[in-house]
Write a protein that holds these residues in place. Structure first.
Motif, PDB file in Angstrom:
ATOM      1  N   ASP A 251     -34.840 -16.526 -28.157  1.00 53.05           N
ATOM      2  CA  ASP A 251     -35.786 -15.541 -27.655  1.00 53.05           C
ATOM      3  C   ASP A 251     -35.819 -14.367 -28.634  1.00 53.05           C
ATOM      4  O   ASP A 251     -34.962 -13.485 -28.602  1.00 53.05           O
ATOM      5  N   VAL A 252     -36.804 -14.381 -29.520  1.00 53.67           N
ATOM      6  CA  VAL A 252     -36.873 -13.377 -30.586  1.00 53.67           C
ATOM      7  C   VAL A 252     -37.062 -11.973 -30.029  1.00 53.67           C
ATOM      8  O   VAL A 252     -36.405 -11.023 -30.468  1.00 53.67           O
ATOM      9  N   SER A 253     -37.959 -11.822 -29.049  1.00 56.05           N
ATOM     10  CA  SER A 253     -38.238 -10.486 -28.521  1.00 56.05           C
ATOM     11  C   SER A 253     -36.991  -9.872 -27.891  1.00 56.05           C
ATOM     12  O   SER A 253     -36.713  -8.677 -28.070  1.00 56.05           O
ATOM     13  N   SER A 254     -36.213 -10.681 -27.169  1.00 56.02           N
ATOM     14  CA  SER A 254     -34.983 -10.172 -26.557  1.00 56.02           C
ATOM     15  C   SER A 254     -33.959  -9.806 -27.622  1.00 56.02           C
ATOM     16  O   SER A 254     -33.236  -8.812 -27.497  1.00 56.02           O
ATOM     17  N   CYS A 255     -33.898 -10.623 -28.670  1.00 59.57           N
ATOM     18  CA  CYS A 255     -32.955 -10.331 -29.757  1.00 59.57           C
ATOM     19  C   CYS A 255     -33.321  -9.034 -30.475  1.00 59.57           C
ATOM     20  O   CYS A 255     -32.440  -8.273 -30.889  1.00 59.57           O
TER      21      CYS A 255
ATOM     22  N   ALA B 210     -30.799  -1.900 -29.420  1.00 58.04           N
ATOM     23  CA  ALA B 210     -29.795  -1.330 -28.526  1.00 58.04           C
ATOM     24  C   ALA B 210     -28.484  -1.090 -29.264  1.00 58.04           C
ATOM     25  O   ALA B 210     -27.813  -0.069 -29.055  1.00 58.04           O
ATOM     26  N   PHE B 211     -28.107  -2.033 -30.136  1.00 58.36           N
ATOM     27  CA  PHE B 211     -26.891  -1.853 -30.931  1.00 58.36           C
ATOM     28  C   PHE B 211     -27.023  -0.649 -31.865  1.00 58.36           C
ATOM     29  O   PHE B 211     -26.088   0.149 -32.010  1.00 58.36           O
ATOM     30  N   LEU B 212     -28.175  -0.522 -32.508  1.00 57.90           N
ATOM     31  CA  LEU B 212     -28.388   0.614 -33.407  1.00 57.90           C
ATOM     32  C   LEU B 212     -28.334   1.931 -32.642  1.00 57.90           C
ATOM     33  O   LEU B 212     -27.740   2.914 -33.103  1.00 57.90           O
ATOM     34  N   LYS B 213     -28.949   1.951 -31.460  1.00 58.61           N
ATOM     35  CA  LYS B 213     -28.968   3.162 -30.642  1.00 58.61           C
ATOM     36  C   LYS B 213     -27.559   3.561 -30.228  1.00 58.61           C
ATOM     37  O   LYS B 213     -27.249   4.756 -30.086  1.00 58.61           O
ATOM     38  N   ALA B 214     -26.697   2.547 -30.038  1.00 61.89           N
ATOM     39  CA  ALA B 214     -25.314   2.815 -29.639  1.00 61.89           C
ATOM     40  C   ALA B 214     -24.425   3.131 -30.832  1.00 61.89           C
ATOM     41  O   ALA B 214     -23.225   3.368 -30.678  1.00 61.89           O
ATOM     42  N   GLY B 215     -25.017   3.135 -32.035  1.00 59.84           N
ATOM     43  CA  GLY B 215     -24.256   3.446 -33.229  1.00 59.84           C
ATOM     44  C   GLY B 215     -23.409   2.300 -33.740  1.00 59.84           C
ATOM     45  O   GLY B 215     -22.439   2.518 -34.479  1.00 59.84           O
ATOM     46  N   CYS B 216     -23.767   1.087 -33.364  1.00 55.06           N
ATOM     47  CA  CYS B 216     -22.993  -0.101 -33.754  1.00 55.06           C
ATOM     48  C   CYS B 216     -23.750  -0.857 -34.840  1.00 55.06           C
ATOM     49  O   CYS B 216     -24.329  -1.928 -34.594  1.00 55.06           O
TER      50      CYS B 216
END
Length: 396
Positions: free
Chosen positions: A361-365, A371-377
């Motif tokens: 699922d590309v859109s979910s990925c 979300a990872f970038l927003k969390a600083g990961c």
């Protein structure tokens, strides 16, 4: 196709009611009579002889359950509707669909048996399995309006959902919504199951909205599908809202804690690992509404913040022989994001990279990546990006 329809028309052929033996094996009268003598195992003198045993000893589909039933009656034995229903249900559970359908047809052809809504519903399901959904559809349309209850409509809807016939399912669902039936969550669950199986997760909330609009209480399976769909689309806020709604569920004084207690029972008694599906069953005979998926368990324990239990469930899922899907990975990653467990999330992404899961699922990925970038990961985000490129996808 022509051959299929010739077989399907047997279900509705006028001579079927006069000669029920013709349905079960396609034999002539003489051959069917011979089948009575040669194929029906057991005799009235056998110890423990009963109708159910005789029919179950037939084993091969070509043998006639109708002939066994006719012989039983000709020997002066009585047979009740409840007994026939029980035998048909047992045959269905054993995947002896043809024999179960013969029992159903025999009841229909004998007017002393008054058929119930559940009889018609089971018949639609059996016709689907033996002759296909088109034959079941024709049978349904041929029923009088008085026989078309909500259960019968839902049975046909189940047939459409099982064969992923989205357009027909949606059309029938609209007919049901326009009726004056007293509805339950089961009908809505069928549509959500269809959308989950066809990857149309964005339509699941629409079904939930319709359910709420009609003031119908969701059951366990409703929450199961709804929360799994939200987790699979990385709708973390949506997952939290569902958990909050479960906490305020007026159908239980304990709120959604009752689901956690049920989950604990499943895990404690060792039924968490299921070898052939993602469903965790307390026992084989439980109904659809008592099924719990691994995804659902993971999200429930996310709501409790129980990281250790989440890890146990994930490891248990990996030990099963079932095919892992992107939805499974997205669900566990959603949980770790909600709980801030970035190290564990990175481990799961690496497992995903090495897996053979073909669906993606590309859109979910992409939402997960952001979300990872927003969390600083950034490290986890980069690992996910590598996974996407390995599957021949990119952010563009």
């Amino acid at each position: 196709m022509a051959a299929l329809w010739r077989r399907a028309r047997l279900v509705f052929h006028p001579t079927l009611l006069e000669n029920p033996r013709l349905f079960s094996s396609g034999l002539s009268r003489t051959e069917a009579a011979s089948a009575n003598e040669d194929e029906v195992v057991g005799s009235p003198l056998s110890p423990g002889d009963d109708l159910r045993s005789r029919i179950f000893r037939l084993r091969l589909p070509k043998r006639s359950a109708t002939a066994a039933l006719e012989r039983w009656v000709s020997e002066g034995n009585n047979v009740t509707a409840s007994e026939l229903r029980r035998i048909a249900r047992d045959l269905k559970r054993s995947q002896r669909y043809k024999h179960a359908l013969e029992i159903s047809e025999w009841m229909k052809s004998h007017q002393e048996f008054e058929l119930s809504d559940s009889d018609y519903a089971m018949r639609i399901d059996l016709i689907t399995k033996v002759f296909g959904v088109n034959a079941a559809e024709e049978f349904f349309e041929g029923l009088p309006s008085t026989a078309k209850s909500c259960d019968v409509y839902t049975a046909l809807l189940h047939s459409y959902a099982a064969t992923k016939m989205v357009d027909k399912a949606e059309s029938l669902f609209e007919r049901i919504m326009e009726s004056n039936f007293l509805l339950s969550a089961v009908t809505f669950n069928e549509m959500m199951t269809l959308y989950m199986s066809t990857g149309q997760l964005e339509k699941v909330p629409l079904v939930i909205n319709e359910l709420k609009l009609r003031n119908i209480s969701p059951d366990l399976f409703t929450y199961n599908l709804w929360i799994s769909a939200s987790a699979a689309t990385l709708d973390i806020d949506g997952v939290q809202k569902i958990l909050n709604e479960m906490a305020e569920d007026t159908s239980s004084n304990d709120g959604w804690i009752k689901y956690m207690k049920l989950a604990d029972i499943y895990i404690t008694v060792g039924h968490l690992v299921s070898s052939d599906s993602s469903l965790v069953e307390a026992e084989k005979k439980i109904s659809q509404r008592e099924w719990i998926t691994y995804d659902f368990l993971i999200i429930l324990y996310t709501g409790l913040g129980n990281i250790e239990r989440i890890g146990e469930i994930w490891r248990s899922l990996q030990k099963t022989s079932q095919k892992m899907t992107s939805r499974n990975y997205l669900c566990i990653l959603s949980s770790y994001l909600m709980l801030g467990q970035m190290k564990d999330a990175g481990v799961v992404i690496n497992q995903w990279k090495e897996s053979k899961a073909l669906d993606f699922d590309v859109s979910s990925c992409k939402r997960l990546y952001n979300a990872f970038l927003k969390a600083g990961c950034s490290g986890e985000a980069e690992t996910l990006l590598q996974l996407m490129r390995k599957r021949n996808f990119d952010l563009d």
